[in-house]
Scaffold this motif. Structure first.
Motif, mmCIF file in Angstrom:
data_model
loop_
_atom_site.group_PDB
_atom_site.id
_atom_site.type_symbol
_atom_site.label_atom_id
_atom_site.label_comp_id
_atom_site.label_asym_id
_atom_site.label_seq_id
_atom_site.Cartn_x
_atom_site.Cartn_y
_atom_site.Cartn_z
ATOM 1 N N SER A 73 0.825 -1.226 0.000
ATOM 2 C CA SER A 73 0.000 0.000 0.000
ATOM 3 C C SER A 73 0.850 1.264 0.000
ATOM 4 C CB SER A 73 -0.927 -0.014 1.212
ATOM 5 O OG SER A 73 -0.159 -0.092 2.412
ATOM 6 N N ALA A 74 2.055 1.212 0.590
ATOM 7 C CA ALA A 74 2.877 2.429 0.700
ATOM 8 C C ALA A 74 3.800 2.625 -0.481
ATOM 9 C CB ALA A 74 3.684 2.388 1.997
ATOM 10 N N MET A 75 3.775 1.702 -1.464
ATOM 11 C CA MET A 75 4.690 1.777 -2.607
ATOM 12 C C MET A 75 4.075 2.623 -3.717
ATOM 13 S SD MET A 75 6.328 -1.994 -2.941
ATOM 14 C CE MET A 75 7.226 -2.717 -1.598
ATOM 15 N N THR A 76 5.000 3.294 -4.446
ATOM 16 C CA THR A 76 4.576 4.047 -5.616
ATOM 17 C C THR A 76 4.562 3.129 -6.814
ATOM 18 O OG1 THR A 76 6.827 4.677 -6.161
ATOM 19 C CG2 THR A 76 5.621 6.148 -4.664
ATOM 20 N N LEU A 77 4.035 3.662 -7.910
ATOM 21 C CA LEU A 77 3.969 2.867 -9.140
ATOM 22 C C LEU A 77 5.353 2.479 -9.620
ATOM 23 C CD1 LEU A 77 2.341 1.712 -11.474
ATOM 24 C CD2 LEU A 77 2.452 3.957 -12.587
ATOM 25 N N THR A 78 6.297 3.401 -9.504
ATOM 26 C CA THR A 78 7.664 3.111 -9.964
ATOM 27 C C THR A 78 8.293 2.017 -9.115
ATOM 28 O OG1 THR A 78 7.865 5.394 -10.699
ATOM 29 C CG2 THR A 78 9.906 4.131 -10.456
ATOM 30 N N GLN A 79 8.075 2.091 -7.778
ATOM 31 C CA GLN A 79 8.642 1.063 -6.892
ATOM 32 C C GLN A 79 8.050 -0.317 -7.170
ATOM 33 O OE1 GLN A 79 7.716 2.850 -3.132
ATOM 34 N NE2 GLN A 79 9.733 3.865 -2.942
ATOM 35 N N ILE A 80 6.732 -0.326 -7.379
ATOM 36 C CA ILE A 80 6.097 -1.632 -7.664
ATOM 37 C C ILE A 80 6.623 -2.208 -8.964
ATOM 38 C CG2 ILE A 80 3.894 -2.706 -8.269
ATOM 39 C CD1 ILE A 80 2.549 -0.825 -6.286
ATOM 40 N N LYS A 81 6.769 -1.307 -9.991
ATOM 41 C CA LYS A 81 7.297 -1.790 -11.278
ATOM 42 C C LYS A 81 8.711 -2.321 -11.120
ATOM 43 C CE LYS A 81 7.013 -2.343 -15.731
ATOM 44 N NZ LYS A 81 6.117 -3.342 -16.312
ATOM 45 N N ARG A 82 9.515 -1.573 -10.313
ATOM 46 C CA ARG A 82 10.892 -2.007 -10.102
ATOM 47 C C ARG A 82 10.929 -3.376 -9.421
ATOM 48 N NH1 ARG A 82 15.853 -1.855 -12.097
ATOM 49 N NH2 ARG A 82 17.403 -2.253 -10.451
ATOM 50 N N GLN A 83 10.129 -3.552 -8.356
ATOM 51 C CA GLN A 83 10.130 -4.837 -7.655
ATOM 52 C C GLN A 83 9.561 -5.968 -8.526
ATOM 53 O OE1 GLN A 83 8.574 -4.973 -3.745
ATOM 54 N NE2 GLN A 83 9.834 -3.257 -2.991
ATOM 55 N N GLU A 84 8.614 -5.637 -9.417
ATOM 56 C CA GLU A 84 8.088 -6.657 -10.330
ATOM 57 C C GLU A 84 9.183 -7.175 -11.247
ATOM 58 O OE1 GLU A 84 4.738 -7.114 -13.886
ATOM 59 O OE2 GLU A 84 4.877 -5.258 -12.703
ATOM 60 N N VAL B 143 13.314 -11.366 -12.641
ATOM 61 C CA VAL B 143 14.724 -11.771 -12.768
ATOM 62 C C VAL B 143 15.026 -12.898 -11.790
ATOM 63 C CG1 VAL B 143 17.094 -11.010 -12.449
ATOM 64 C CG2 VAL B 143 15.471 -9.537 -13.646
ATOM 65 N N LEU B 144 14.535 -12.753 -10.555
ATOM 66 C CA LEU B 144 14.797 -13.790 -9.552
ATOM 67 C C LEU B 144 14.157 -15.128 -9.945
ATOM 68 C CD1 LEU B 144 15.980 -14.512 -6.833
ATOM 69 C CD2 LEU B 144 13.863 -13.707 -5.744
ATOM 70 N N VAL B 145 12.933 -15.046 -10.523
ATOM 71 C CA VAL B 145 12.273 -16.281 -10.968
ATOM 72 C C VAL B 145 13.091 -16.977 -12.043
ATOM 73 C CG1 VAL B 145 10.281 -17.190 -12.211
ATOM 74 C CG2 VAL B 145 9.943 -15.616 -10.311
ATOM 75 N N LEU B 146 13.596 -16.208 -13.019
ATOM 76 C CA LEU B 146 14.421 -16.809 -14.082
ATOM 77 C C LEU B 146 15.692 -17.405 -13.511
ATOM 78 C CD1 LEU B 146 13.985 -14.129 -16.902
ATOM 79 C CD2 LEU B 146 12.946 -16.385 -16.775
ATOM 80 N N ARG C 90 18.758 -22.114 -11.972
ATOM 81 C CA ARG C 90 19.472 -22.810 -10.911
ATOM 82 C C ARG C 90 18.832 -24.174 -10.617
ATOM 83 N NH1 ARG C 90 20.346 -20.565 -4.716
ATOM 84 N NH2 ARG C 90 21.595 -22.362 -3.984
ATOM 85 N N LEU C 91 17.473 -24.204 -10.664
ATOM 86 C CA LEU C 91 16.775 -25.475 -10.443
ATOM 87 C C LEU C 91 17.164 -26.508 -11.497
ATOM 88 C CD1 LEU C 91 14.617 -27.190 -9.031
ATOM 89 C CD2 LEU C 91 12.907 -26.120 -10.511
#
Length: 980
Positions: free
Chosen positions: A923-934, A939-942, A947-948
């Motif tokens: 709730s406290a994140m901005t659109l840019t922060q959410i996009k960045r974390q997405e 990247v982490l999933v790939l 690695r799997l």
């Protein structure tokens, strides 16, 4: 009957040829049991036969034994019961085979054992089961319980008969003309005895069931009726199928059962029951007296069959047996015979036919000679008897003339001296005695004439005349007796003149008798003429018999000369086939030596264990080759055994060469060179031995010792190269088992204690959901440790049973050392269980502290399940199927599996609960922060997926390397030993 002759007949009847037992040999065996009043000689001969190693031999033994039980002396059953245990063991042994003669032998042996037990328990029943209704009633001794039990035993008996019936039919391809082939007849022949037994058993069960229904309630006999219905359907079908077979049509007339089974609930239905009668035609010839279509006739396409009579005998139901028939008995393994083999078989078949034809000529010649000799003896006896009768009749005539002279002298003496009445009475009594003797002589003469002259009507007429003469003499005798009585009554009153009158009457009667004697002399003259005619006929018959014997002797000489020529040609063909086999064997060995120089062979590898095992097999084969060579040298009529030994020898020696070279690629250079040199020396010695066997002069002196020495050298090098794990001393290996099992138990106990300690710490520190999750995980781990403890204890108990039942007089350590492969597998499994328990506790500790991963705990659970399965499999290998400890071990294994599933389930549940508490607040994140974390999450999933994949590949390589290292450490790669 000579016991040696019976033993020869037994060996001829019970042989390895897949043909039906000859009736004459079986009949000789049956007569032998009646002669010696038992089966002692039969079992002496049978015990020398390898019945447990050849199924066809065992099958023919069962057929002959069945015939003896049915038609032999009653003591055969008693003498055979002492061999019941051996027959039971043989039946179980053959029962392990699922098809072919082995399965049939097992069923047949069970039938024979059941038959013996039935007759021992019910001695009133003869071996052939033929009994009248009265005898059947007496067998139950008027006791309904006896009839009830007897019916059950008959059902069991008939069930065994039906099992054999069905087994034989299911083993044959009934869409083909199997009933006219030798192999088919070999299987079908014993069914004749089964049909005979089954018809009687069916008849008796019907009669006994009607009797039981008249005494017991219908509900009580429901089981009997159900079992009878089932057997009725099977027997009806089998009788119908058998009656359509060409083989049975000429040997036995099979009855057909009614359309519906009898209704036992209606007592009057017994009158409608018709006992099935099996008819064996008196004129039916035995199978060996007729030409059947041999196996070679069905296979060869270039060589015409010996006789053409077999094709016309095929039933329409089974089609044709032409040479192009795809149902080929001799090509079942996909191989066709070459020209030499076909020529050998053709010549062998022709030679056999000629031998049979020669034997028939000999038998016919002997029969004719015997008949002629009997006819000669008969005619000579008739001639001697005719001569004797003629002389006897002449003597009787002289006697009568002397009697007449005596009477005349008596008359003259009476007229001159007038003898007293007492003298006349004496003379009358003397006359009566003489007449009695005369009548007896004439009676014998007439009887002799009747025996010799009944061939034609003229002789019969003469017999009638003779009998009339006999009656006349009887009348004379009676009249003389009457007159004598009158003379005795009036003796004091008769005068000399009356006595003279009586004597005159007697003289007249004597004259009549003389005339009768004259007629008999005329009849004797006619008999002499007939005798001369018979002698002339006898001479002609002798001359014709001599001519026939000379013609038969000439034919016999021609057959013998032809047989000698064929035998010579057959000997040369045997040597040709043997040399061809030896040359091919040499090529096989040489090809194996050539592979050693092939660069592509460098990549081939093998283990020292396997090399040692192949060397041992090759050494055994060399001994068989030597034995076959000695047998062929002493008797060169059978070359097949030596050819088979040579073929197997070539393949096994070639295998040793190739495997030895492949093993040398896995060892250091120095040992590899020594092994390669030994292998090459072995091949050279094998080629030398094969060359010596090719020549008749050197065959007997061929030496196998040098080849055995070379094989021993290769085997010794292989023994040195075997893994260290296989060389443990008895004490070391036995102690190691105990140590590992103790270490495993200690590891499990320690793990359980650590889990209990962790549970106490978690209760003191954690709260809320974390405490609940930790308690659930640790509780499931505790349950798993308890299940593992039960598994280890059950494994120990089962191992103790295995060692006690399998070691015999050896100690426990000796047993472990003797079964080293199994022991090493047991040690490995025990190690894996202890290691898995330790790893599970470590993973649980990390999870409870919040430092570990739930996935690691699940992996450890799966590892424990796999280790448990390995321990159960290692313990189960040598255990008996019915062992109670084995059942407990398997139950304990299921408990471990369930406990492992509980650990995995509690771990997954705890993981999901922990993850649910960690809610995400964006709730406290901005659109840019959410996009960045997405983007970072993608990247982490790939990265995690990559690695799997890499970790899965690494896991596969680790497992592969683990198995390789475990195999080297535990001494895997060799052949399994013992039953394990």
């Amino acid at each position: 009957m000579d016991s040696n002759k019976m033993a020869v007949s037994i060996n001829k009847a019970i042989n390895t040829q897949e043909v039906a037992v000859k009736e004459k040999h079986a009949r000789t065996c049956i007569l032998g049991t009646h002669h010696e009043k038992g089966a002692h000689t039969f079992w002496l001969a049978v015990n020398r036969l390898p019945l447990s190693s050849n199924a066809v031999l065992c099958w023919k033994f069962c057929h002959v034994f069945h015939k003896l039980l049915r038609d032999g002396h009653p003591n055969v059953i008693k003498d055979s019961m002492r061999h019941k245990a051996d027959l039971n063991d043989m039946s179980r042994m053959w029962g392990h085979l699922s098809e072919g003669y082995g399965k049939l032998c097992s069923i047949y042996l069970k039938l024979l054992i059941t038959k013996m037990e039935f007759h021992i328990k019910n001695p009133r029943f003869p071996g052939n089961l033929q009994m009248s209704n009265r005898q059947l009633d007496e067998a139950g001794e008027n006791d309904v319980n006896n009839f009830f039990q007897l019916t059950v035993e008959m059902f069991d008996y008939l069930e065994c008969e039906l099992n054999l019936f069905l087994g034989v039919f299911s083993s044959l391809d009934m869409s083909r003309s199997v009933s006219v082939t030798a192999a088919g007849q070999c299987r079908l022949a014993p069914l004749i005895q089964v049909i005979l037994d089954s018809s009687h058993l069916y008849d008796y069960t019907v009669k006994l069931l009607f009797k039981l229904h008249s005494c017991l309630p219908a509900d009580t006999l429901q089981g009997h009726r159900d079992r009878f219905q089932e057997q009725f359907k099977k027997l009806k079908s089998l009788f119908y199928r058998s009656s359509n077979l060409q083989y049975f049509k000429r040997l036995i007339q099979i009855p057909q059962l009614p359309e519906n089974p009898p209704n036992f609930l209606r007592a009057s239905a017994l009158s409608e029951h018709i006992s099935p009668v099996v008819v064996i035609p008196a004129e039916a010839s035995s199978p060996e007296s007729e030409h059947v279509v041999e196996t070679e006739d069905l296979v060869d396409t270039d060589i015409p069959p010996l006789t053409g009579t077999g094709d016309s005998k095929f039933d329409d139901l089974f089609g044709t047996s032409a040479a192009t028939d795809p149902f080929n008995f001799n090509s079942q393994n996909g191989m066709r015979k070459d020209d030499k083999d076909r020529l050998i078989e053709q010549l062998t078949a022709e030679l056999q036919a000629l031998k049979e034809e020669l034997e028939s000529f000999r038998l016919e010649s002997g029969r004719l000679c015997q008949a002629l000799r009997g006819r000669v003896n008969e005619l000579e006896a008739e001639l001697a008897e005719q001569t004797h009768l003629k002389q006897q009749a002449l003597g009787e005539s002289e006697f009568l003339r002397a009697e007449l002279d005596d009477l005349r002298r008596v008359k003259e003496d009476t007229e001159k001296e007038q003898r007293s009445l007492s003298e006349i009475e004496r003379k009358a009594q003397a006359n009566e005695q003489r007449y009695t003797k005369l009548k007896e002589k004439y009676t014998e003469l007439v009887q002799s004439h009747a025996d010799l002259l009944r061939k034609n009507a003229e002789v019969t007429r003469q017999m009638t005349v003779a009998r009339a003469a006999q009656d006349e003499v009887e009348n004379v005798k009676k009249e003389m007796q009457d007159r004598l009585k009158v003379a005795q009554d009036s003796a004091s009153q008769q005068s000399n003149e009356q006595l003279g009158t009586q004597l005159s009457a007697l003289v007249a009667e004597k004259a009549g008798l003389v005339e009768t004697v004259s007629r008999k002399e005329v009849e004797l003259s006619g008999l002499g003429a007939e005798l001369e005619r018979l002698q002339s006929s006898l001479t002609n018959e002798r001359e014709s018999g001599v001519k026939a014997a000379e013609a038969l002797q000439n034919q016999l000489n021609e057959k013998e000369s032809r047989e000698q020529a064929l035998e010579s040609e057959l000997v040369s063909l045997r040597w040709a086939s043997l040399r061809a086999a030896l040359e091919e064997a040499g090529k096989i060995v040489q090809d194996s030596l050539n592979q050693l120089e092939d660069p592509a062979h460098i990549s081939c590898t093998s283990s020292a264990d396997y090399l040692v095992s192949r060397c041992q097999v090759a050494l055994d084969c060399v001994e068989r080759l030597r034995s076959s060579r000695d047998g062929f040298v002493s008797d060169n009529t059978d070359v097949s055994g030596l050819v088979r030994a040579v073929t197997q020898f070539a393949h096994l020696v070639g295998d040793v060469i190739v495997q030895g070279s492949a093993t040398s690629h896995m060892v250091p250079v120095e040992q590899a060179d020594a092994l390669a040199d030994s292998v090459k020396a072995c091949g050279a010695e094998a080629l030398t031995l094969l060359c010596q066997l090719k020549e008749q002069e050197s065959m007997g002196a061929a030496d196998c010792s040098r080849l055995r020495t070379a094989l021993d050298s290769v085997k010794a090098l292989g023994e040195k190269l075997r893994p260290r794990g296989l060389e443990l001393q008895q004490g070391e290996l036995g102690d190691l088992v105990e140590q590992e099992m103790a270490a495993t138990s200690a590891a499990v106990e320690s793990a359980a204690a650590r889990i209990e300690e962790m549970l106490n710490k978690s209760r003191a520190v954690d709260t809320g959901i974390k405490m609940e999750v930790n308690e659930r995980i640790l509780a499931s781990c505790t349950d798993l440790m308890q299940a593992i403890r039960v598994l280890v204890l059950s494994s120990k108990d089962l191992q103790r049973d295995i060692v006690e039942s399998g070691r015999g007089a050896a100690s426990m350590k000796e047993f472990y050392a003797k079964n080293s492969r199994w022991t090493e597998g047991l040690i490995s499994a025990s190690k894996a269980v202890g290691w898995g328990a330790t790893m599970l506790v470590d993973a649980a500790d990390q999870v409870v502290q919040g430092k570990g991963k739930f996935e690691e705990l699940m992996v450890c659970s799966h590892e424990i399940a796999a280790s448990t399965a390995q321990l159960v499999a290692a313990s189960k290998v040598k255990a008996e199927k019915g062992s109670s400890n084995l059942s407990r071990l398997q139950q304990a294994s299921k408990g471990v599996t369930q406990a492992t599933a509980g650990v995995v389930a509690s771990t997954k549940s705890g993981k999901s609960q922990i993850e649910d508490t960690e809610t995400m607040d964006f709730s406290a994140m901005t659109l840019t922060q959410i996009k960045r974390q997405e983007m970072d999450a993608q990247v982490l999933v790939l990265e995690l997926e990559t690695r799997l994949q890499k970790e899965r590949e690494r896991l596969g390589e680790l497992r592969k390397k683990h198995y390789e290292l475990a195999g080297v450490a535990e001494g895997w790669g060799g052949e399994e030993e013992g039953t394990g």
